[in-house]
Design a protein around this motif. Structure first.
Motif, PDB file in Angstrom:
ATOM      1  N   PHE A  69       0.872  -1.171   0.000  1.00  0.00           N
ATOM      2  CA  PHE A  69       0.000   0.000   0.000  1.00  0.00           C
ATOM      3  C   PHE A  69       0.907   1.218   0.000  1.00  0.00           C
ATOM      4  O   PHE A  69       1.857   1.307   0.782  1.00  0.00           O
ATOM      5  CB  PHE A  69      -0.937  -0.006   1.207  1.00  0.00           C
ATOM      6  CG  PHE A  69      -2.036  -1.018   1.060  1.00  0.00           C
ATOM      7  CD1 PHE A  69      -3.180  -0.725   0.333  1.00  0.00           C
ATOM      8  CD2 PHE A  69      -1.914  -2.277   1.623  1.00  0.00           C
ATOM      9  CE1 PHE A  69      -4.181  -1.665   0.165  1.00  0.00           C
ATOM     10  CE2 PHE A  69      -2.909  -3.229   1.464  1.00  0.00           C
ATOM     11  CZ  PHE A  69      -4.043  -2.917   0.733  1.00  0.00           C
ATOM     12  N   THR A  70       0.618   2.127  -0.907  1.00  0.00           N
ATOM     13  CA  THR A  70       1.502   3.260  -1.145  1.00  0.00           C
ATOM     14  C   THR A  70       0.718   4.560  -1.029  1.00  0.00           C
ATOM     15  O   THR A  70      -0.256   4.755  -1.755  1.00  0.00           O
ATOM     16  CB  THR A  70       2.133   3.145  -2.553  1.00  0.00           C
ATOM     17  OG1 THR A  70       2.746   1.848  -2.684  1.00  0.00           O
ATOM     18  CG2 THR A  70       3.143   4.227  -2.803  1.00  0.00           C
ATOM     19  N   GLU A  71       1.147   5.413  -0.108  1.00  0.00           N
ATOM     20  CA  GLU A  71       0.544   6.732   0.027  1.00  0.00           C
ATOM     21  C   GLU A  71       1.360   7.707  -0.805  1.00  0.00           C
ATOM     22  O   GLU A  71       2.588   7.717  -0.731  1.00  0.00           O
ATOM     23  CB  GLU A  71       0.553   7.183   1.490  1.00  0.00           C
ATOM     24  CG  GLU A  71      -0.334   6.342   2.377  1.00  0.00           C
ATOM     25  CD  GLU A  71      -0.178   6.698   3.846  1.00  0.00           C
ATOM     26  OE1 GLU A  71      -1.157   6.496   4.581  1.00  0.00           O
ATOM     27  OE2 GLU A  71       0.901   7.156   4.256  1.00  0.00           O
ATOM     28  N   VAL A  72       0.668   8.502  -1.594  1.00  0.00           N
ATOM     29  CA  VAL A  72       1.333   9.467  -2.470  1.00  0.00           C
ATOM     30  C   VAL A  72       0.811  10.862  -2.152  1.00  0.00           C
ATOM     31  O   VAL A  72      -0.396  11.077  -2.087  1.00  0.00           O
ATOM     32  CB  VAL A  72       1.076   9.145  -3.963  1.00  0.00           C
ATOM     33  CG1 VAL A  72       1.690  10.198  -4.868  1.00  0.00           C
ATOM     34  CG2 VAL A  72       1.588   7.753  -4.307  1.00  0.00           C
ATOM     35  N   THR A  73       1.738  11.781  -1.956  1.00  0.00           N
ATOM     36  CA  THR A  73       1.397  13.187  -1.761  1.00  0.00           C
ATOM     37  C   THR A  73       1.979  13.963  -2.931  1.00  0.00           C
ATOM     38  O   THR A  73       3.165  13.801  -3.264  1.00  0.00           O
ATOM     39  CB  THR A  73       1.989  13.715  -0.434  1.00  0.00           C
ATOM     40  OG1 THR A  73       1.523  12.880   0.626  1.00  0.00           O
ATOM     41  CG2 THR A  73       1.551  15.147  -0.176  1.00  0.00           C
ATOM     42  N   LEU A  74       1.154  14.770  -3.553  1.00  0.00           N
ATOM     43  CA  LEU A  74       1.613  15.558  -4.694  1.00  0.00           C
ATOM     44  C   LEU A  74       2.256  16.857  -4.228  1.00  0.00           C
ATOM     45  O   LEU A  74       2.002  17.328  -3.110  1.00  0.00           O
ATOM     46  CB  LEU A  74       0.443  15.847  -5.638  1.00  0.00           C
ATOM     47  CG  LEU A  74      -0.266  14.604  -6.205  1.00  0.00           C
ATOM     48  CD1 LEU A  74      -1.393  15.015  -7.126  1.00  0.00           C
ATOM     49  CD2 LEU A  74       0.711  13.692  -6.905  1.00  0.00           C
ATOM     50  N   THR A  75       3.081  17.442  -5.086  1.00  0.00           N
ATOM     51  CA  THR A  75       3.792  18.669  -4.724  1.00  0.00           C
ATOM     52  C   THR A  75       2.854  19.855  -4.617  1.00  0.00           C
ATOM     53  O   THR A  75       3.081  20.764  -3.823  1.00  0.00           O
ATOM     54  CB  THR A  75       4.907  18.981  -5.741  1.00  0.00           C
ATOM     55  OG1 THR A  75       4.329  19.017  -7.055  1.00  0.00           O
ATOM     56  CG2 THR A  75       6.002  17.943  -5.679  1.00  0.00           C
ATOM     57  N   ASN A  76       1.808  19.875  -5.432  1.00  0.00           N
ATOM     58  CA  ASN A  76       0.791  20.925  -5.308  1.00  0.00           C
ATOM     59  C   ASN A  76      -0.542  20.360  -5.766  1.00  0.00           C
ATOM     60  O   ASN A  76      -0.600  19.255  -6.302  1.00  0.00           O
ATOM     61  CB  ASN A  76       1.184  22.197  -6.081  1.00  0.00           C
ATOM     62  CG  ASN A  76       1.231  21.974  -7.574  1.00  0.00           C
ATOM     63  OD1 ASN A  76       0.252  21.568  -8.176  1.00  0.00           O
ATOM     64  ND2 ASN A  76       2.386  22.240  -8.180  1.00  0.00           N
ATOM     65  N   GLY A 132       4.640  15.136 -10.635  1.00  0.00           N
ATOM     66  CA  GLY A 132       4.026  15.895  -9.558  1.00  0.00           C
ATOM     67  C   GLY A 132       4.089  15.225  -8.196  1.00  0.00           C
ATOM     68  O   GLY A 132       3.495  15.708  -7.238  1.00  0.00           O
ATOM     69  N   VAL A 133       4.816  14.104  -8.082  1.00  0.00           N
ATOM     70  CA  VAL A 133       4.911  13.391  -6.808  1.00  0.00           C
ATOM     71  C   VAL A 133       5.861  14.143  -5.890  1.00  0.00           C
ATOM     72  O   VAL A 133       6.992  14.462  -6.262  1.00  0.00           O
ATOM     73  CB  VAL A 133       5.402  11.942  -7.023  1.00  0.00           C
ATOM     74  CG1 VAL A 133       5.697  11.273  -5.690  1.00  0.00           C
ATOM     75  CG2 VAL A 133       4.365  11.150  -7.803  1.00  0.00           C
ATOM     76  N   GLY A 134       5.386  14.413  -4.666  1.00  0.00           N
ATOM     77  CA  GLY A 134       6.214  15.083  -3.681  1.00  0.00           C
ATOM     78  C   GLY A 134       6.769  14.121  -2.643  1.00  0.00           C
ATOM     79  O   GLY A 134       7.944  14.167  -2.301  1.00  0.00           O
ATOM     80  N   ARG A 135       5.903  13.212  -2.164  1.00  0.00           N
ATOM     81  CA  ARG A 135       6.319  12.281  -1.116  1.00  0.00           C
ATOM     82  C   ARG A 135       5.574  10.958  -1.295  1.00  0.00           C
ATOM     83  O   ARG A 135       4.409  10.931  -1.670  1.00  0.00           O
ATOM     84  CB  ARG A 135       6.002  12.871   0.256  1.00  0.00           C
ATOM     85  CG  ARG A 135       6.612  12.075   1.409  1.00  0.00           C
ATOM     86  CD  ARG A 135       6.413  12.749   2.754  1.00  0.00           C
ATOM     87  NE  ARG A 135       5.077  12.438   3.241  1.00  0.00           N
ATOM     88  CZ  ARG A 135       4.205  13.328   3.697  1.00  0.00           C
ATOM     89  NH1 ARG A 135       4.519  14.602   3.733  1.00  0.00           N
ATOM     90  NH2 ARG A 135       3.024  12.954   4.116  1.00  0.00           N
ATOM     91  N   ILE A 136       6.275   9.868  -0.986  1.00  0.00           N
ATOM     92  CA  ILE A 136       5.699   8.522  -1.069  1.00  0.00           C
ATOM     93  C   ILE A 136       6.004   7.790   0.232  1.00  0.00           C
ATOM     94  O   ILE A 136       7.133   7.835   0.725  1.00  0.00           O
ATOM     95  CB  ILE A 136       6.290   7.733  -2.256  1.00  0.00           C
ATOM     96  CG1 ILE A 136       5.873   8.367  -3.582  1.00  0.00           C
ATOM     97  CG2 ILE A 136       5.857   6.278  -2.198  1.00  0.00           C
ATOM     98  CD1 ILE A 136       6.465   7.706  -4.811  1.00  0.00           C
ATOM     99  N   SER A 137       4.980   7.140   0.780  1.00  0.00           N
ATOM    100  CA  SER A 137       5.155   6.258   1.937  1.00  0.00           C
ATOM    101  C   SER A 137       4.675   4.875   1.538  1.00  0.00           C
ATOM    102  O   SER A 137       3.634   4.735   0.890  1.00  0.00           O
ATOM    103  CB  SER A 137       4.331   6.750   3.130  1.00  0.00           C
ATOM    104  OG  SER A 137       4.743   8.036   3.523  1.00  0.00           O
TER     105      SER A 137
END
Length: 165
Positions: A69-76, A132-137
């Motif tokens: 399971f992958t959480e993705v946060t975009l840069t904006n 546009g990917v900022g952070r991935i967990s």
């Protein structure tokens, strides 16, 4: 959407458990004759409630794999960023699900890969270029004691089910 009755829900429930049922067996299971049952199934297909028929595979029996399971946060949060990311995610066959979620992240993905090394390649493809990917967990699944493919229609919709005629 057309109004569904209790028989429609019985058809949907039965087909979730046995998508290969013959029309005659399905009709018998839901208390109809063959012709009206087939008409109902065709209607449920035409309005998009039945999306497809397929086999559920026992992935573990096919070989080693990892589920992450992958959480993705975009840069904006500009529309173009969301669209660019989704276009990229759609191109990667190992991305089995992608959910736009609330909370501290923008998307939750379920990824199935042959190995952690292959998962790492998936992450590289997800975040390459201008995605546009900022952070991935990442959360590697160690086991899945509960997995369900069948929707609990009675529990979800029983208060809304029409009375049988």
């Amino acid at each position: 959407m057309d109004m569904l009755d209790a028989i429609d829900f019985r058809i949907l429930t039965h087909l979730q458990h046995n998508g290969r049922a013959t029309n005659l067996a399905l009709a018998d299971a839901v208390g109809l004759t063959a012709s009206p049952c087939l008409q109902r199934v065709k209607r449920l297909e035409s309005i998009g409630l039945i999306r497809s028929y397929g086999a559920r595979l026992a992935l573990a029996k096919l070989g080693e794999h990892v589920v992450v399971f992958t959480e993705v946060t975009l840069t904006n949060h500009r529309r173009a960023n969301f669209e660019r990311f989704l276009d990229r995610a759609r191109e990667i066959p190992e991305v089995m699900e992608c959910h736009h979620v609330t909370g501290g992240h923008d998307y939750l993905l379920r990824v199935v890969a042959r190995s952690i090394a292959q998962y790492s390649q998936v992450l590289e493809r997800l975040s390459a270029g201008n995605s546009g990917v900022g952070r991935i967990s990442s959360y590697v699944v160690l086991g899945s004691p509960i997995e369900r493919d069948i929707l609990p229609l009675r529990e979800l919709f029983e208060p809304n089910l029409p009375e049988e005629a």
